[in-house]
Design a protein around this motif. Structure first.
Motif, PDB file in Angstrom:
ATOM      1  N   ARG A 111       0.838  -1.211   0.000  1.00  0.00           N
ATOM      2  CA  ARG A 111       0.000   0.000   0.000  1.00  0.00           C
ATOM      3  C   ARG A 111       0.865   1.250   0.000  1.00  0.00           C
ATOM      4  N   ARG A 112       1.948   1.212   0.754  1.00  0.00           N
ATOM      5  CA  ARG A 112       2.865   2.361   0.792  1.00  0.00           C
ATOM      6  C   ARG A 112       3.568   2.515  -0.551  1.00  0.00           C
TER       7      ARG A 112
ATOM      8  N   ASP B 126       2.380   1.720  -3.459  1.00  0.00           N
ATOM      9  CA  ASP B 126       1.393   2.318  -4.347  1.00  0.00           C
ATOM     10  C   ASP B 126       1.311   3.822  -4.094  1.00  0.00           C
ATOM     11  N   HIS B 127       1.326   4.220  -2.842  1.00  0.00           N
ATOM     12  CA  HIS B 127       1.304   5.645  -2.483  1.00  0.00           C
ATOM     13  C   HIS B 127       2.536   6.354  -3.050  1.00  0.00           C
TER      14      HIS B 127
END
Length: 92
Positions: free
Chosen positions: A47-48, A50-51
């Protein structure tokens, strides 16, 4: 977030501890895997990552918009060249 000594793991140990390391990364503790004593790769929560990619794309778009703005300022100020002038300038 700062990397602590516990977050630095030799690549040779990572395979045996992969599940444990993945759980720690998912909990917010990114890891740096080393090879021959030097940083080699990082384990980062997906998720990070992707961020980070979204931030990178935003940065690229903002940079392009700044370039467009400078170009429009050049046009307004009369700082233009014809296609022939550009070709002559950059022909090698």
């Amino acid at each position: 977030m700062a990397i602590s000594p516990e977050d630095i793991v030799p690549l040779s140990q990572a395979e045996a501890r992969l599940t444990e390391l993945a759980d720690e990364v998912r909990a917010g503790h990114e890891k740096i895997l080393t090879r021959n004593g030097e940083g080699y790769i990082a384990l980062v929560d997906a998720r990070r990552l992707d961020h980070y990619h979204r931030l990178e794309r935003e940065h690229i778009h903002l940079t392009l918009l700044e370039e467009v703005d400078r170009g429009l300022d050049d046009i307004e100020a009369g700082r233009t060249m014809s296609v022939e002038e550009l070709r002559a300038k950059y022909r090698r």
